[in-house]
Design a protein around this motif. Structure first.
Motif, PDB file in Angstrom:
ATOM      1  N   PHE A   1      -1.869  13.499  17.788  1.00 26.94           N
ATOM      2  CA  PHE A   1      -2.105  12.522  16.729  1.00 26.94           C
ATOM      3  C   PHE A   1      -0.865  11.992  16.032  1.00 26.94           C
ATOM      4  CE2 PHE A   1      -6.149  14.912  16.900  1.00 26.94           C
ATOM      5  CZ  PHE A   1      -6.954  13.859  17.256  1.00 26.94           C
ATOM      6  N   ASN A   2       0.343  12.519  16.319  1.00 31.60           N
ATOM      7  CA  ASN A   2       1.461  12.011  15.530  1.00 31.60           C
ATOM      8  C   ASN A   2       1.742  10.546  15.835  1.00 31.60           C
ATOM      9  OD1 ASN A   2       4.046  11.573  17.055  1.00 31.60           O
ATOM     10  ND2 ASN A   2       3.579  13.663  17.727  1.00 31.60           N
ATOM     11  N   TYR A   3       2.315   9.875  14.847  1.00 22.74           N
ATOM     12  CA  TYR A   3       2.405   8.421  14.889  1.00 22.74           C
ATOM     13  C   TYR A   3       3.323   7.894  15.984  1.00 22.74           C
ATOM     14  CZ  TYR A   3       3.104   3.671  13.149  1.00 22.74           C
ATOM     15  OH  TYR A   3       3.159   2.324  13.021  1.00 22.74           O
ATOM     16  N   GLU A   4       4.499   8.522  16.127  1.00 26.38           N
ATOM     17  CA  GLU A   4       5.518   7.941  16.998  1.00 26.38           C
ATOM     18  C   GLU A   4       5.265   8.200  18.476  1.00 26.38           C
ATOM     19  OE1 GLU A   4       6.199   9.563  14.246  1.00 26.38           O
ATOM     20  OE2 GLU A   4       7.004   7.943  13.010  1.00 26.38           O
ATOM     21  N   THR A   5       5.031   9.498  18.816  1.00 23.24           N
ATOM     22  CA  THR A   5       4.975   9.839  20.239  1.00 23.24           C
ATOM     23  C   THR A   5       3.650  10.459  20.642  1.00 23.24           C
ATOM     24  OG1 THR A   5       5.965  11.948  19.679  1.00 23.24           O
ATOM     25  CG2 THR A   5       7.465  10.236  20.410  1.00 23.24           C
ATOM     26  N   GLY A   6       2.671  10.431  19.738  1.00 27.17           N
ATOM     27  CA  GLY A   6       1.404  11.090  20.005  1.00 27.17           C
ATOM     28  C   GLY A   6       0.659  10.487  21.182  1.00 27.17           C
ATOM     29  N   LEU A   7      -0.142  11.335  21.823  1.00 25.32           N
ATOM     30  CA  LEU A   7      -0.917  10.906  22.987  1.00 25.32           C
ATOM     31  C   LEU A   7      -1.828   9.729  22.634  1.00 25.32           C
ATOM     32  CD1 LEU A   7      -1.786  11.693  25.901  1.00 25.32           C
ATOM     33  CD2 LEU A   7      -3.575  13.060  24.850  1.00 25.32           C
ATOM     34  N   LEU A   8      -2.501   9.863  21.486  1.00 23.63           N
ATOM     35  CA  LEU A   8      -3.468   8.843  21.073  1.00 23.63           C
ATOM     36  C   LEU A   8      -2.788   7.486  20.934  1.00 23.63           C
ATOM     37  CD1 LEU A   8      -6.428   8.407  20.053  1.00 23.63           C
ATOM     38  CD2 LEU A   8      -5.485   8.627  17.767  1.00 23.63           C
TER      39      LEU A   8
ATOM     40  N   ILE B   1      -2.072   3.730  15.170  1.00 26.71           N
ATOM     41  CA  ILE B   1      -2.814   4.219  14.002  1.00 26.71           C
ATOM     42  C   ILE B   1      -2.094   5.430  13.442  1.00 26.71           C
ATOM     43  CG2 ILE B   1      -5.035   5.078  13.168  1.00 26.71           C
ATOM     44  CD1 ILE B   1      -6.258   4.021  15.782  1.00 26.71           C
ATOM     45  N   ASN B   2      -1.907   5.460  12.120  1.00 25.60           N
ATOM     46  CA  ASN B   2      -1.308   6.643  11.510  1.00 25.60           C
ATOM     47  C   ASN B   2      -2.413   7.593  11.046  1.00 25.60           C
ATOM     48  OD1 ASN B   2       0.293   8.544  10.383  1.00 25.60           O
ATOM     49  ND2 ASN B   2       1.187   7.220   8.824  1.00 25.60           N
TER      50      ASN B   2
ATOM     51  N   PRO C   1      -7.459  10.407   5.534  1.00 28.17           N
ATOM     52  CA  PRO C   1      -8.088  11.716   5.302  1.00 28.17           C
ATOM     53  C   PRO C   1      -9.468  11.873   5.930  1.00 28.17           C
ATOM     54  CG  PRO C   1      -7.163  10.847   3.273  1.00 28.17           C
ATOM     55  CD  PRO C   1      -7.065   9.761   4.287  1.00 28.17           C
ATOM     56  N   TRP C   2     -10.288  10.803   5.961  1.00 28.52           N
ATOM     57  CA  TRP C   2     -11.679  11.028   6.364  1.00 28.52           C
ATOM     58  C   TRP C   2     -11.861  11.425   7.825  1.00 28.52           C
ATOM     59  CZ3 TRP C   2     -13.630   8.049  10.239  1.00 28.52           C
ATOM     60  CH2 TRP C   2     -13.049   6.786  10.452  1.00 28.52           C
ATOM     61  N   VAL C   3     -10.880  11.142   8.690  1.00 31.27           N
ATOM     62  CA  VAL C   3     -11.086  11.534  10.090  1.00 31.27           C
ATOM     63  C   VAL C   3     -10.857  13.032  10.299  1.00 31.27           C
ATOM     64  CG1 VAL C   3     -10.457   9.298  11.031  1.00 31.27           C
ATOM     65  CG2 VAL C   3      -8.729  11.078  10.849  1.00 31.27           C
ATOM     66  N   TRP C   4     -10.213  13.682   9.327  1.00 31.66           N
ATOM     67  CA  TRP C   4      -9.828  15.070   9.554  1.00 31.66           C
ATOM     68  C   TRP C   4     -10.982  16.050   9.631  1.00 31.66           C
ATOM     69  CZ3 TRP C   4      -5.500  16.741  11.667  1.00 31.66           C
ATOM     70  CH2 TRP C   4      -4.533  15.763  11.877  1.00 31.66           C
ATOM     71  N   PRO C   5     -12.026  15.862   8.806  1.00 26.30           N
ATOM     72  CA  PRO C   5     -13.177  16.751   9.013  1.00 26.30           C
ATOM     73  C   PRO C   5     -13.691  16.692  10.449  1.00 26.30           C
ATOM     74  CG  PRO C   5     -13.407  15.579   6.953  1.00 26.30           C
ATOM     75  CD  PRO C   5     -12.179  15.034   7.616  1.00 26.30           C
ATOM     76  N   ILE C   6     -13.667  15.488  11.038  1.00 33.71           N
ATOM     77  CA  ILE C   6     -14.160  15.341  12.409  1.00 33.71           C
ATOM     78  C   ILE C   6     -13.227  16.065  13.381  1.00 33.71           C
ATOM     79  CG2 ILE C   6     -14.771  13.679  14.205  1.00 33.71           C
ATOM     80  CD1 ILE C   6     -15.168  11.644  11.871  1.00 33.71           C
ATOM     81  N   ILE C   7     -11.910  15.832  13.194  1.00 30.24           N
ATOM     82  CA  ILE C   7     -10.942  16.472  14.092  1.00 30.24           C
ATOM     83  C   ILE C   7     -11.056  17.996  14.009  1.00 30.24           C
ATOM     84  CG2 ILE C   7      -8.479  16.863  14.499  1.00 30.24           C
ATOM     85  CD1 ILE C   7      -8.028  13.960  13.580  1.00 30.24           C
TER      86      ILE C   7
ATOM     87  N   TRP D   1       5.402  15.315  -2.371  1.00 26.14           N
ATOM     88  CA  TRP D   1       5.986  15.314  -1.030  1.00 26.14           C
ATOM     89  C   TRP D   1       5.664  14.056  -0.224  1.00 26.14           C
ATOM     90  CZ3 TRP D   1       6.335  20.846   1.509  1.00 26.14           C
ATOM     91  CH2 TRP D   1       7.057  21.683   0.641  1.00 26.14           C
ATOM     92  N   PRO D   2       4.385  13.646  -0.123  1.00 27.59           N
ATOM     93  CA  PRO D   2       4.121  12.399   0.603  1.00 27.59           C
ATOM     94  C   PRO D   2       4.725  11.183  -0.102  1.00 27.59           C
ATOM     95  CG  PRO D   2       2.081  13.614   0.216  1.00 27.59           C
ATOM     96  CD  PRO D   2       3.150  14.279  -0.594  1.00 27.59           C
ATOM     97  N   LEU D   3       4.784  11.256  -1.444  1.00 22.55           N
ATOM     98  CA  LEU D   3       5.303  10.132  -2.212  1.00 22.55           C
ATOM     99  C   LEU D   3       6.799   9.950  -1.963  1.00 22.55           C
ATOM    100  CD1 LEU D   3       4.661   8.037  -4.433  1.00 22.55           C
ATOM    101  CD2 LEU D   3       5.165   9.800  -6.112  1.00 22.55           C
ATOM    102  N   GLU D   4       7.535  11.047  -2.012  1.00 22.05           N
ATOM    103  CA  GLU D   4       8.991  10.950  -1.854  1.00 22.05           C
ATOM    104  C   GLU D   4       9.388  10.537  -0.446  1.00 22.05           C
ATOM    105  OE1 GLU D   4      11.467  14.311  -1.441  1.00 22.05           O
ATOM    106  OE2 GLU D   4       9.818  15.716  -1.182  1.00 22.05           O
ATOM    107  N   LEU D   5       8.474  10.656   0.498  1.00 24.58           N
ATOM    108  CA  LEU D   5       8.787  10.222   1.855  1.00 24.58           C
ATOM    109  C   LEU D   5       8.295   8.798   2.108  1.00 24.58           C
ATOM    110  CD1 LEU D   5       8.094  13.502   3.825  1.00 24.58           C
ATOM    111  CD2 LEU D   5      10.283  12.376   3.519  1.00 24.58           C
ATOM    112  N   GLY D   6       7.768   8.182   1.053  1.00 20.70           N
ATOM    113  CA  GLY D   6       7.330   6.803   1.187  1.00 20.70           C
ATOM    114  C   GLY D   6       6.029   6.642   1.953  1.00 20.70           C
ATOM    115  N   TYR D   7       5.255   7.705   2.091  1.00 22.56           N
ATOM    116  CA  TYR D   7       3.977   7.611   2.812  1.00 22.56           C
ATOM    117  C   TYR D   7       2.902   6.943   1.953  1.00 22.56           C
ATOM    118  CZ  TYR D   7       5.892  10.986   6.160  1.00 22.56           C
ATOM    119  OH  TYR D   7       6.651  11.635   7.085  1.00 22.56           O
TER     120      TYR D   7
END
Lengths: 308, 530
Positions: free
Chosen positions: A137-144, A156-157, A162-168, B486-492
């Motif tokens: 799932f990671n943004y840069e090199t993830g399989l998805l 997709i990041n 957050p809402w997809v995580w319960p499913i994952i 933490w997410p804020l300081e990384l600009g997420y």
């Protein structure tokens, strides 16, 4: 009381061997389940290392405040119950389906291989699973995202939704546990009287009818016992799973934080044994209430299926 | 029937707890008696067994050596973080020979691995296990453990049984070791610096015309841009699941000082003020500017968008990321290990100071049966160069080699390594590794010239935060800080809305109460300085 005691002595005399055989088990339960309970007093104490568990001063309910003072307590309690409920339903449901299907497979080698393959994920530790998840799932090199961009789509990041995580989490939990859970059900299915199937077949019942009217009712007692056993742990989040899959990603905490991870995070930074004990105490009390209620309901419906 | 069962169960539970309780009180009763025994032993003349001591030690410690009873051979048990190197036994054997000769004791070292310390370290003190010496540090919750009575008080023991170490420790260090007026640890004799900033590889950017030294955040951004453009397979800045150090760097760069004295704090002061007021991120006027920068960096893809779930902490060493924000020690070891990378360093901590000497420290467990001997052992380890070298580096020719400039190379690194008992380090005895950049020496001279005890950040280094009174709120704040900052300081998250949300959540967690308490302690400290 007296009468009971005399009865007990009589019983003891009569079944000496049986009592002796039960002794190790009773001792183990006493030592590992009842004795540690005295440690729960820590929840009401201000623990000092040099005074020990019983010598430390009482401080009332102060230890419980940390769970609830910032309003996080309810949120994480809700999350814990929510995750356990969906995980309970999905992993047990899948396990039943797997058990039924596997028992319908008649070719032995194929049956064994299928069962082993489904069972295998149980042996993979959550640390490794956490790495799988990150690499999918990671943004840069993830399989998805590699697949999506390969098909010409937008990346997709996932880690900011957050809402997809319960499913994952639910999918990975089922994947890991369903094989293991199915073992009990397979045993139960095997225990169903073969004559019933033969009779049904002669009467012209097809495979679905056989499953619906013979297999499922046959394993009902097992299903209920398994459910009851799991309901008892409903307030205990599977710490390792959440910790390894979500890590320190604050963006997902609202959707994924359970009591265990919250307590871990707070207390690795300040190491307060009293607060940890308070959190455990809170979990245990709620678990106790829930299991008593569920067991009570089961008892009302059918006394034979209740645990106690 | 059920009620009876319940009452029996309860009775059993009560008996059990009474039994365990009894064990405890017995322990407590036993203690004063032992102490009495110890004092009588102390007053006795030292036994002839102490003859092995060399003349020098006797002279320096003349007042105390007589009081230390060496008649009984004891084993001192020491705990520190790390993993035992495969060939370590040879070194222990040689060390124990010396120890038997000098102090009639042996040393047994137990290791707690870095993966286990969050769970195992606190348990060390709650299990009641008997041991003598342990490593401690601020990241191991030194002050909170000390306040909860995990360590032995050392006010009297330290000068008496480790006199040479006591004499070498600076006044600042002694002040830092005290919590609420009581000394709980022996700080290290090693002078370290609060330097923090980008460690970066120059070999990658020189072909693209970047030849200057990095001096500020604009330079950092320029550097990262060049990497992003020309090395698309790299992650320009090393960030992983433990949050980012860029915020700390930014604050240091602007001369702010974290009141806890270490990274990942959310309370800051401006040391140039006469009576500094504690502020936090959402009150600092440059925070929006910082967040804007981080949002830009995130958009440019200087680090992964899911870095907080990435557990790879060695991206710089593995060559995945060419820049890392960290301390000066990391710079030196990176430069030594990768000479071909042309590693450079910029210190962003403008108001530099010595890190607290309790950054690495040693404590005596309150379960120790031989605190006197343990302290004497510590005295030897930290103030005798021969013993120090053996304990810290190992055996010359076996585990290390020296060149003509007295620079060290560790050999056979599969079997040996320098000790991870960092508290034992003494600046006098530490040797530079072969390949240490000259720049390091220059920086150190520059810093030593800058640091004045009563000025700038250095003035606040002896301020030790005590969060006992506000523990509930403080725990909640730490948690909230991690979740939202933490997410804020990384600009997420969006910089404006995210900052507002962070503020409201911190307020809900009780930050004001914590601040009030800490401000009171700080005011007291400032008043005490005058």
């Amino acid at each position: 009381m007296r009468v009971h005691f005399q009865n007990f002595r009589k019983e003891l005399k009569k079944n000496k061997a049986l009592f002796l055989m039960a002794l190790p088990a009773v001792l183990i339960v006493l030592v590992f389940s009842y004795l540690p309970m005295s440690g729960l007093v820590l929840a009401f104490k201000e623990y000092r290392y040099n005074k020990g568990v019983f010598g430390s001063d009482w401080n009332g309910l102060a230890n419980f405040r940390f769970l609830f003072s910032s309003g996080v307590g309810w949120k994480i309690t809700q999350n814990t119950i929510f995750y356990n409920l969906i995980n309970l339903v999905t992993s047990q449901g899948l396990a039943i389906i797997i058990a039924v299907i596997i028992s319908e497979i008649k070719v032995i080698p194929y049956k064994k291989i299928t069962q082993s393959v489904i069972f295998f994920p149980y042996f993979i530790s959550w640390v490794i699973v956490g790495t799988f998840v990150y690499n999918i799932f990671n943004y840069e090199t993830g399989l998805l995202n590699t697949i999506i961009t390969g098909l010409g789509g937008e990346k997709i990041n996932v880690y900011s939704i957050p809402w997809v995580w319960p499913i994952i989490i639910c999918i990975f939990n089922s994947w890991k546990w369903c094989g293991y859970n199915s073992v009990v059900y397979i045993a139960a299915v095997t225990g169903v009287d073969a004559e019933c199937y033969e009779a049904a077949e002669i009467d012209g019942a097809n495979i679905f009818q056989r499953i619906r009217y013979i297999t499922l009712p046959g394993i009902r007692a097992t299903v209920i016992t398994m459910l009851l056993l799991n309901v008892g742990r409903i307030l205990r989040g599977d710490f390792e799973m959440f910790y390894q899959i979500v890590g320190n990603n604050g963006q997902l905490f609202d959707a994924t934080d359970v009591i265990d991870t919250y307590v871990f995070r707070s207390l690795t930074t300040s190491a307060n044994l009293g607060m940890t004990a308070a959190a455990t105490f809170y979990q245990s009390v709620l678990c106790f209430i829930i299991i008593m209620t569920v067991n009570g309901i089961v008892k009302k419906i059918d006394k034979d299926y209740a645990l106690f | 029937m059920k009620k009876k069962l319940l009452s029996i169960a309860l009775a059993v539970a009560m008996v059990m707890s009474a039994l365990t309780g009894c064990g405890n009180t017995a322990d407590q009763k036993a203690k004063p008696k032992e102490e009495k025994e110890e004092t009588t032993a102390e007053s006795e003349e030292s036994e002839p067994g102490a003859e092995g001591e060399n003349a020098e030690t006797e002279e320096a410690a003349a007042t105390t050596a007589a009081e230390l009873d060496l008649s009984k051979q004891v084993e001192i048990v020491m705990y520190y973080l790390g993993t035992e190197p495969a060939g370590q036994q040879v070194i222990w054997d040689q060390l124990n020979e010396i120890l038997l000769d000098r102090l009639n004791c042996t040393l047994k070292v137990n290791f707690i691995s870095f993966a286990d310390y969050p769970n195992k370290y606190p348990l060390l003190f709650s299990s009641g296990e008997e041991f003598d010496i342990a490593y401690t540090a601020s990241f191991l919750n030194y002050s909170s453990l000390a306040l909860k009575g995990a360590f032995m008080e050392l006010d009297e023991l330290w000068p008496m049984y480790a006199p040479k170490n006591y004499a070498l420790a600076s006044e600042t260090a002694k002040k830092q070791a005290k919590i609420g007026g009581v000394t709980y640890c022996i700080p290290s004799l090693n002078r370290t610096y609060s330097a923090y900033g980008p460690i970066y590889r120059k070999d990658l950017v020189e072909p693209y015309g970047f030849t200057k030294e990095i001096e500020n955040f604009e330079d950092v951004e320029e550097y990262l841009d060049i990497i992003k453009e020309n090395y698309p397979e790299m992650q320009p800045l090393s960030i992983y699941s433990m949050g980012s150090d860029v915020d700390d760097c930014f604050m240091y760069y602007n001369g702010m000082y974290p009141i806890k004295g270490s990274q990942n704090d959310f309370f800051w002061i401006d040391p140039t003020e006469e009576n500094p007021q504690i502020i936090t991120y959402y009150e600092y006027e440059k925070t929006p500017e910082f967040l804007e920068m981080m949002n830009r960096w995130n958009e440019k893809g200087f680090y992964p968008k899911s870095a907080l779930s990435d557990t790879d902490s060695k991206k710089f060493n593995n060559g995945i990321a060419p820049m890392l924000m960290h301390n000066v020690d990391n710079y030196v070891s990176s430069a030594v290990n990768n000479p071909e990378w042309d590693v450079h360093y910029a210190n962003f901590a403008t108001d530099i100071s010595n890190l607290s000497f309790t950054q690495d420290a040693m404590v005596i467990s309150n379960t120790s049966k031989n605190p006197e001997r343990a302290l004497a052992l510590w005295d030897l380890l930290t103030t005798d160069e021969e013993v120090f070298d053996l304990f810290y580096y190992g055996i010359e020719g076996t585990s290390y080699e020296l060149n003509e400039k007295d620079e060290i190379t560790m050999i056979d690194t599969d079997n040996y390594s320098t000790s991870s008992m960092w508290a034992v380090r003494n600046s006098e005895y530490l040797k530079n590794s072969v390949g240490t950049p000259d720049h390091y020496g220059e920086l150190k001279d520059e810093w030593n010239a800058y640091i004045k005890e009563d000025q700038g950040a250095q003035k606040y280094r002896s301020f030790v935060v005590d969060t006992t009174a506000v523990e509930t709120e403080y725990s909640a704040c730490l948690n909230t800080h991690q979740q939202y900052w933490w997410p804020l300081e990384l600009g997420y998250t969006d910089s404006e809305e995210g900052l507002k949300e962070y503020q409201s959540m911190m307020e809900a967690a009780g930050i004001e109460k914590v601040r009030e308490e800490l401000q009171r302690q700080l005011d007291e400290y400032v008043a005490g300085l005058q």
